[in-house]
Design a protein around this motif. Structure first.
Motif, PDB file in Angstrom:
ATOM      1  N   ALA A  37       0.826  -1.216   0.000  1.00 27.16           N
ATOM      2  CA  ALA A  37       0.000   0.000   0.000  1.00 27.16           C
ATOM      3  C   ALA A  37       0.856   1.260   0.000  1.00 27.16           C
ATOM      4  CB  ALA A  37      -0.949  -0.007   1.194  1.00 27.16           C
ATOM      5  N   ARG A  38       1.977   1.246   0.688  1.00 30.97           N
ATOM      6  CA  ARG A  38       2.833   2.434   0.736  1.00 30.97           C
ATOM      7  C   ARG A  38       3.411   2.744  -0.647  1.00 30.97           C
ATOM      8  NH1 ARG A  38       5.133   6.512   4.115  1.00 30.97           N
ATOM      9  NH2 ARG A  38       6.123   7.767   2.525  1.00 30.97           N
ATOM     10  N   GLU A  39       3.780   1.709  -1.382  1.00 31.44           N
ATOM     11  CA  GLU A  39       4.308   1.921  -2.721  1.00 31.44           C
ATOM     12  C   GLU A  39       3.230   2.527  -3.630  1.00 31.44           C
ATOM     13  OE1 GLU A  39       6.713  -0.581  -6.153  1.00 31.44           O
ATOM     14  OE2 GLU A  39       6.410  -1.470  -4.177  1.00 31.44           O
ATOM     15  N   VAL A  40       2.008   2.037  -3.505  1.00 31.22           N
ATOM     16  CA  VAL A  40       0.892   2.589  -4.283  1.00 31.22           C
ATOM     17  C   VAL A  40       0.651   4.037  -3.877  1.00 31.22           C
ATOM     18  CG1 VAL A  40      -1.584   2.378  -4.770  1.00 31.22           C
ATOM     19  CG2 VAL A  40      -0.162   0.318  -4.630  1.00 31.22           C
ATOM     20  N   PHE A  41       0.646   4.301  -2.581  1.00 33.46           N
ATOM     21  CA  PHE A  41       0.457   5.665  -2.078  1.00 33.46           C
ATOM     22  C   PHE A  41       1.522   6.612  -2.638  1.00 33.46           C
ATOM     23  CE2 PHE A  41       1.326   8.847   1.314  1.00 33.46           C
ATOM     24  CZ  PHE A  41       0.125   9.526   1.279  1.00 33.46           C
ATOM     25  N   ASP A  42       2.755   6.145  -2.667  1.00 38.09           N
ATOM     26  CA  ASP A  42       3.836   6.982  -3.190  1.00 38.09           C
ATOM     27  C   ASP A  42       3.638   7.316  -4.665  1.00 38.09           C
ATOM     28  OD1 ASP A  42       5.093   7.200  -0.742  1.00 38.09           O
ATOM     29  OD2 ASP A  42       6.541   5.607  -1.143  1.00 38.09           O
ATOM     30  N   LEU A  43       2.972   6.441  -5.403  1.00 37.18           N
ATOM     31  CA  LEU A  43       2.697   6.708  -6.815  1.00 37.18           C
ATOM     32  C   LEU A  43       1.657   7.810  -7.006  1.00 37.18           C
ATOM     33  CD1 LEU A  43       2.548   3.081  -8.247  1.00 37.18           C
ATOM     34  CD2 LEU A  43       4.313   4.795  -8.709  1.00 37.18           C
ATOM     35  N   ILE A  44       0.704   7.921  -6.080  1.00 31.12           N
ATOM     36  CA  ILE A  44      -0.425   8.839  -6.285  1.00 31.12           C
ATOM     37  C   ILE A  44      -0.434  10.064  -5.379  1.00 31.12           C
ATOM     38  CG2 ILE A  44      -1.908   7.020  -7.203  1.00 31.12           C
ATOM     39  CD1 ILE A  44      -3.286   6.900  -4.445  1.00 31.12           C
ATOM     40  N   ARG A  45       0.398  10.097  -4.395  1.00 31.07           N
ATOM     41  CA  ARG A  45       0.335  11.157  -3.380  1.00 31.07           C
ATOM     42  C   ARG A  45       0.550  12.560  -3.936  1.00 31.07           C
ATOM     43  NH1 ARG A  45       5.523  10.174   0.493  1.00 31.07           N
ATOM     44  NH2 ARG A  45       4.686  12.054   1.449  1.00 31.07           N
ATOM     45  N   GLU A  46       1.319  12.693  -5.015  1.00 33.90           N
ATOM     46  CA  GLU A  46       1.639  14.019  -5.540  1.00 33.90           C
ATOM     47  C   GLU A  46       0.783  14.442  -6.727  1.00 33.90           C
ATOM     48  OE1 GLU A  46       5.837  14.566  -6.009  1.00 33.90           O
ATOM     49  OE2 GLU A  46       6.240  13.811  -3.996  1.00 33.90           O
ATOM     50  N   ILE A  47      -0.233  13.649  -7.051  1.00 30.44           N
ATOM     51  CA  ILE A  47      -1.166  14.077  -8.093  1.00 30.44           C
ATOM     52  C   ILE A  47      -1.797  15.386  -7.630  1.00 30.44           C
ATOM     53  CG2 ILE A  47      -3.343  13.530  -9.265  1.00 30.44           C
ATOM     54  CD1 ILE A  47      -2.529  10.582  -9.145  1.00 30.44           C
ATOM     55  N   ARG A  48      -1.918  16.340  -8.538  1.00 30.40           N
ATOM     56  CA  ARG A  48      -2.421  17.668  -8.191  1.00 30.40           C
ATOM     57  C   ARG A  48      -3.940  17.703  -8.243  1.00 30.40           C
ATOM     58  NH1 ARG A  48       1.686  19.069  -5.652  1.00 30.40           N
ATOM     59  NH2 ARG A  48       0.884  21.170  -5.497  1.00 30.40           N
ATOM     60  N   ASP A  49      -4.522  18.477  -7.386  1.00 29.89           N
ATOM     61  CA  ASP A  49      -5.961  18.720  -7.400  1.00 29.89           C
ATOM     62  C   ASP A  49      -6.288  19.612  -8.599  1.00 29.89           C
ATOM     63  OD1 ASP A  49      -8.581  18.719  -5.657  1.00 29.89           O
ATOM     64  OD2 ASP A  49      -8.302  20.769  -6.384  1.00 29.89           O
ATOM     65  N   PRO A  50      -7.395  19.348  -9.310  1.00 22.80           N
ATOM     66  CA  PRO A  50      -7.712  20.163 -10.484  1.00 22.80           C
ATOM     67  C   PRO A  50      -8.088  21.611 -10.166  1.00 22.80           C
ATOM     68  CG  PRO A  50      -9.249  18.310 -10.267  1.00 22.80           C
ATOM     69  CD  PRO A  50      -8.288  18.224  -9.142  1.00 22.80           C
ATOM     70  N   GLU A  51      -8.497  21.894  -8.925  1.00 24.23           N
ATOM     71  CA  GLU A  51      -8.929  23.250  -8.569  1.00 24.23           C
ATOM     72  C   GLU A  51      -7.935  24.015  -7.708  1.00 24.23           C
ATOM     73  OE1 GLU A  51     -13.647  23.690  -8.463  1.00 24.23           O
ATOM     74  OE2 GLU A  51     -12.843  22.655  -6.713  1.00 24.23           O
ATOM     75  N   HIS A  52      -7.040  23.304  -7.036  1.00 27.74           N
ATOM     76  CA  HIS A  52      -6.137  23.944  -6.076  1.00 27.74           C
ATOM     77  C   HIS A  52      -4.687  23.617  -6.416  1.00 27.74           C
ATOM     78  CE1 HIS A  52      -9.476  25.058  -3.488  1.00 27.74           C
ATOM     79  NE2 HIS A  52      -9.957  23.849  -3.661  1.00 27.74           N
ATOM     80  N   PRO A  53      -3.765  24.457  -5.997  1.00 27.04           N
ATOM     81  CA  PRO A  53      -2.349  24.192  -6.277  1.00 27.04           C
ATOM     82  C   PRO A  53      -1.725  23.234  -5.264  1.00 27.04           C
ATOM     83  CG  PRO A  53      -2.551  26.269  -5.154  1.00 27.04           C
ATOM     84  CD  PRO A  53      -3.962  25.758  -5.377  1.00 27.04           C
TER      85      PRO A  53
END
Length: 155
Positions: A37-53
């Protein structure tokens, strides 16, 4: 981020998790390393929100404890929590999560991305869209939508 009024103008910003500590075997191809799960989390944690920086991690949209991963069963399940129950960007966020994981992980994994139960007004409809391979593929054929997904993933 677009020029329209923000639905959640002042989201709560959370403290991000520390970086995962690397071991000497992490880069050793002779050592089998299960996906967790941590490896998966590391893949997605920095995806940006479409409305906020901000990243989805900073906004609490993705959290380590909402990810399950079974390397043995070739299955990844990610739950995400929109910042407000009527977030119009929830489908785009879910699509961005799914695309990032499909692009980053071995194709042996079945990847499920769903809204955390009770956190969105139309969670059933969005979950149905995200679970339908044909709908996801059709969405990604739309150049504008694909551009928005890529913007979230790559900044």
């Amino acid at each position: 981020m677009n020029g329209a009024a923000l639905q959640n103008a002042a989201p709560t910003i959370r403290v991000v998790a520390s970086e995962r500590e690397m071991s000497v075997t992490d880069w050793d191809d002779d050592v089998y390393d299960e996906v967790d799960a941590r490896e998966v989390f590391d893949l997605i944690r920095e995806i940006r929100d479409p409305e906020h920086p901000n990243s989805l991690e900073e906004l609490g949209v993705v959290q380590l404890d909402l990810i399950t991963c079974s390397d043995a069963d070739n299955h990844v399940d990610v739950r995400f929590t929109p910042t407000i129950p009527h977030c119009s960007m929830a489908t785009l966020i879910g699509l961005s999560l799914k695309v990032k994981l499909l692009r980053s992980m071995s194709n042996r994994f079945k990847v499920d991305v769903r809204i955390t139960p009770g956190s969105h007004d139309t969670e059933d409809a969005i979950n149905k869209q995200l679970a339908d391979k044909e709908r996801v593929a059709a969405a990604l054929e739309n150049p504008q939508l694909l551009s928005m997904v890529n913007q979230c993933i790559y900044g």
